[in-house]
Design a protein around this motif. Structure first.
Motif, mmCIF file in Angstrom:
data_model
loop_
_atom_site.group_PDB
_atom_site.id
_atom_site.type_symbol
_atom_site.label_atom_id
_atom_site.label_comp_id
_atom_site.label_asym_id
_atom_site.label_seq_id
_atom_site.Cartn_x
_atom_site.Cartn_y
_atom_site.Cartn_z
ATOM 1 N N PRO A 81 10.075 6.521 2.085
ATOM 2 C CA PRO A 81 8.980 5.852 1.378
ATOM 3 C C PRO A 81 9.403 5.129 0.101
ATOM 4 O O PRO A 81 8.721 4.195 -0.328
ATOM 5 N N ARG A 82 10.515 5.505 -0.487
ATOM 6 C CA ARG A 82 10.968 4.846 -1.719
ATOM 7 C C ARG A 82 11.475 3.426 -1.438
ATOM 8 O O ARG A 82 11.635 2.637 -2.362
ATOM 9 N N TYR A 83 11.694 3.118 -0.164
ATOM 10 C CA TYR A 83 12.168 1.783 0.225
ATOM 11 C C TYR A 83 11.105 1.008 1.008
ATOM 12 O O TYR A 83 11.391 -0.065 1.529
ATOM 13 N N SER A 84 9.910 1.555 1.066
ATOM 14 C CA SER A 84 8.854 0.986 1.900
ATOM 15 C C SER A 84 7.855 0.169 1.077
ATOM 16 O O SER A 84 7.598 0.474 -0.086
ATOM 17 N N ARG A 85 7.284 -0.829 1.745
ATOM 18 C CA ARG A 85 6.201 -1.613 1.139
ATOM 19 C C ARG A 85 4.841 -1.023 1.464
ATOM 20 O O ARG A 85 3.818 -1.541 1.013
ATOM 21 N N LEU A 86 4.805 0.049 2.245
ATOM 22 C CA LEU A 86 3.569 0.753 2.565
ATOM 23 C C LEU A 86 3.699 2.193 2.098
ATOM 24 O O LEU A 86 4.598 2.920 2.544
ATOM 25 N N ILE A 87 2.819 2.604 1.206
ATOM 26 C CA ILE A 87 2.880 3.934 0.618
ATOM 27 C C ILE A 87 1.562 4.661 0.882
ATOM 28 O O ILE A 87 0.476 4.086 0.754
ATOM 29 N N SER A 88 1.671 5.941 1.227
ATOM 30 C CA SER A 88 0.475 6.759 1.420
ATOM 31 C C SER A 88 -0.201 7.014 0.083
ATOM 32 O O SER A 88 0.420 7.465 -0.872
ATOM 33 N N LYS A 89 -1.491 6.702 0.041
ATOM 34 C CA LYS A 89 -2.284 6.940 -1.168
ATOM 35 C C LYS A 89 -3.627 7.495 -0.711
ATOM 36 O O LYS A 89 -4.445 6.784 -0.135
ATOM 37 N N GLY A 90 -3.841 8.795 -0.976
ATOM 38 C CA GLY A 90 -5.035 9.428 -0.447
ATOM 39 C C GLY A 90 -4.910 9.515 1.068
ATOM 40 O O GLY A 90 -3.922 10.006 1.601
ATOM 41 N N GLY A 91 -5.886 9.003 1.758
ATOM 42 C CA GLY A 91 -5.852 9.031 3.216
ATOM 43 C C GLY A 91 -5.464 7.711 3.835
ATOM 44 O O GLY A 91 -5.676 7.514 5.032
ATOM 45 N N TRP A 92 -4.867 6.811 3.054
ATOM 46 C CA TRP A 92 -4.603 5.464 3.558
ATOM 47 C C TRP A 92 -3.200 5.016 3.187
ATOM 48 O O TRP A 92 -2.556 5.585 2.302
ATOM 49 N N LEU A 93 -2.726 3.951 3.844
ATOM 50 C CA LEU A 93 -1.483 3.302 3.462
ATOM 51 C C LEU A 93 -1.802 2.097 2.595
ATOM 52 O O LEU A 93 -2.639 1.257 2.949
ATOM 53 N N THR A 94 -1.145 2.012 1.445
ATOM 54 C CA THR A 94 -1.391 0.950 0.477
ATOM 55 C C THR A 94 -0.147 0.085 0.345
ATOM 56 O O THR A 94 0.973 0.596 0.274
ATOM 57 N N GLU A 95 -0.330 -1.233 0.307
ATOM 58 C CA GLU A 95 0.800 -2.143 0.133
ATOM 59 C C GLU A 95 1.262 -2.135 -1.319
ATOM 60 O O GLU A 95 0.462 -2.144 -2.245
ATOM 61 N N THR A 96 2.586 -2.117 -1.507
ATOM 62 C CA THR A 96 3.162 -2.068 -2.840
ATOM 63 C C THR A 96 4.567 -2.650 -2.778
ATOM 64 O O THR A 96 5.054 -3.033 -1.716
ATOM 65 N N SER A 97 5.214 -2.725 -3.925
ATOM 66 C CA SER A 97 6.617 -3.137 -3.961
ATOM 67 C C SER A 97 7.493 -1.897 -3.816
ATOM 68 O O SER A 97 7.184 -0.849 -4.392
ATOM 69 N N PRO A 98 8.568 -1.987 -3.058
ATOM 70 C CA PRO A 98 9.441 -0.823 -2.900
ATOM 71 C C PRO A 98 9.952 -0.322 -4.246
ATOM 72 O O PRO A 98 10.233 -1.110 -5.162
ATOM 73 N N GLU A 99 10.071 0.980 -4.352
ATOM 74 C CA GLU A 99 10.576 1.581 -5.586
ATOM 75 C C GLU A 99 12.051 1.281 -5.791
ATOM 76 O O GLU A 99 12.509 1.064 -6.919
ATOM 77 N N LEU A 100 12.828 1.251 -4.684
ATOM 78 C CA LEU A 100 14.274 1.090 -4.768
ATOM 79 C C LEU A 100 14.754 -0.021 -3.846
ATOM 80 O O LEU A 100 14.110 -0.330 -2.834
#
Length: 429
Positions: free
Chosen positions: A176-195
């Motif tokens: 998940p630290r390299y993903s543009r989709l992160i679990s937030k609550g019960g959903w996947l949220t688009e974000t910028s990768p952490e690493l």
């Protein structure tokens, strides 16, 4: 049904000291547990408290039919009590199996050092195709090519199977630290990768060393811990074989874990059609579930208080699609609970106990007291409900609060028991 209504049936006992027992917060720091944590997990402290209260020992078998990330199994193994765990999700079974594998810290580190040399020599810039849309959304081409190449290299390398499982869990845990989709609550949220993906091997090594450190301080594991793919409504366990159950079914909160962990499932375990099949067969805690249930479901009788709430919800929900889907989901949720309780009653030894961690929910400002309904349904299944231990009271969701104000809901540990009758002693199987 509201919190102010007088309780009819088993006593409701406030246990504020158990407040942290029904959340996964402590697991994120706890050795072994922290390797992979599921949302809405209960803590190892809950398992320890109940095992002590019930005087479980090496001659007993402890079962968790909704194994999640293996909290019950890890705790039971550490306390020298044999454990069984089952789940429909291959990710759950994989995580739980890794956490209870018999691997020494030095064995893991030596294997990692040899594997790392191989990975450093592996070409990762070759294009790798992606059939799953979710993986396209989660990773850019370079990131996915690197991840897929390393994953194949780990799978193809000659390694002890248990060591490979641990390394793969470490791999999945940092993805998940390299993903543009992160679990937030019960959903996947688009974000910028952490690493950036160039740091992957370094990050994986940090994770492997953390895991090895946990193994170095883990007490010797004498008790077996067995985990497998199975439906809590159809357990592959013999009658009268289990000494105790500690578990938490999915909450009736619309969270679909095939979506929450969709990236991990698509990357390492299931294709799109298999994920959809898992989604449909899962517990009816989200609207897309439409499981095939065992014959025991035909003997379920919906509690009148639940029927009344479902009718009210049908009148209050404005969205035409949700007007049908949400009441159907909630109705099905309690059918599934009943089927699970029927199996628990079948596999428990006479007089043995089970603990269900559940959370009450709210829709359209109407509270649904899952803990009290579970007690009523347990009675239908032939179990006695001894007590409802209220661990904490939490607020409703931000959306609900904005419209209906703050309406706290309980999270409880519901204790049920199988009646005492004469039966032959058997072993799980």
């Amino acid at each position: 049904m509201t919190d102010e209504k007088a309780v009819v049936g088993p006593p409701r006992v406030e246990r504020p000291e158990w407040r942290t027992f029904v959340t996964p917060k402590s697991l994120r720091r706890a050795p072994v547990h922290r390797w992979f944590v599921f949302p809405h997990s209960f803590s190892e402290a809950l398992v320890e408290a109940l095992m002590s209260e019930w005087c479980l020992g090496p001659e007993d078998w402890l079962l968790d039919p909704f194994v999640g990330a293996g909290t019950t199994l890890v705790a039971g193994q550490r306390l020298q009590v044999p454990t069984l765990g089952f789940d429909l999700s291959p990710l759950s079974v994989f995580s739980s199996t890794a956490k209870t594998a018999h691997v020494e810290d030095r064995q893991l580190l030596d294997s990692w050092r040899a594997l790392k040399k191989h990975l450093l020599a592996t070409t990762t810039d070759l294009p790798v195709g992606r059939e799953e849309d979710l993986l396209c959304r989660a990773f850019d081409d370079k990131t996915f090519s690197t991840l897929a190449t390393y994953w194949r290299a780990v799978r193809s390398r000659v390694l002890d199977p248990s060591v490979r499982t641990l390394i793969q869990l470490g791999f999945i845990g940092i993805m998940p630290r390299y993903s543009r989709l992160i679990s937030k609550g019960g959903w996947l949220t688009e974000t910028s990768p952490e690493l950036e993906i160039g740091s992957f091997l370094e990050t994986l090594e940090e994770r492997i060393r953390m895991m090895a450190g946990d193994l170095a301080h883990r007490p010797e594991m004498g008790a077996p811990a067995v985990c497998g793919l199975a439906d809590a409504r159809r357990l592959p366990v013999a009658d009268n074989a289990i000494s105790a159950v500690i578990t938490s079914p999915p909450y009736a909160n619309r969270h679909d874990y095939t979506r929450v962990f969709g990236v991990e499932l698509a990357f390492a375990f299931l294709d799109a059609s298999a994920t959809k099949a898992l989604r449909y067969q899962s517990f009816s805690s989200h609207p897309e579930a439409k499981p095939q249930r065992p014959k025991s479901a035909s003997s379920y009788r919906e509690p009148p208080s639940l029927s009344e709430i479902l009718l009210r919800l049908g009148d209050l929900i404005d969205d035409p699609r949700a007007k049908q889907r949400i009441p159907n989901m909630l109705a099905g949720y309690f059918v599934d609970l009943y089927c699970s309780l029927m199996e628990v009653k079948r596999v428990l030894k006479p007089g043995a106990r089970a603990a269900y961690v559940v959370g009450n929910v709210q829709y359209c400002g109407i509270g649904l007291e899952v803990d009290e309904l579970l007690c009523e349904i347990a009675g239908q299944a032939g179990l006695s409900c001894d007590e409802v231990r209220v661990a904490r009271v939490r607020g409703n969701s931000a959306q609900q609060m904005g419209v209906y104000g703050r309406q706290p809901a309980r999270e409880s540990v519901v204790l049920v028991r199988k009646p005492c009758v004469t039966a032959a002693r058997t072993q799980p199987g």
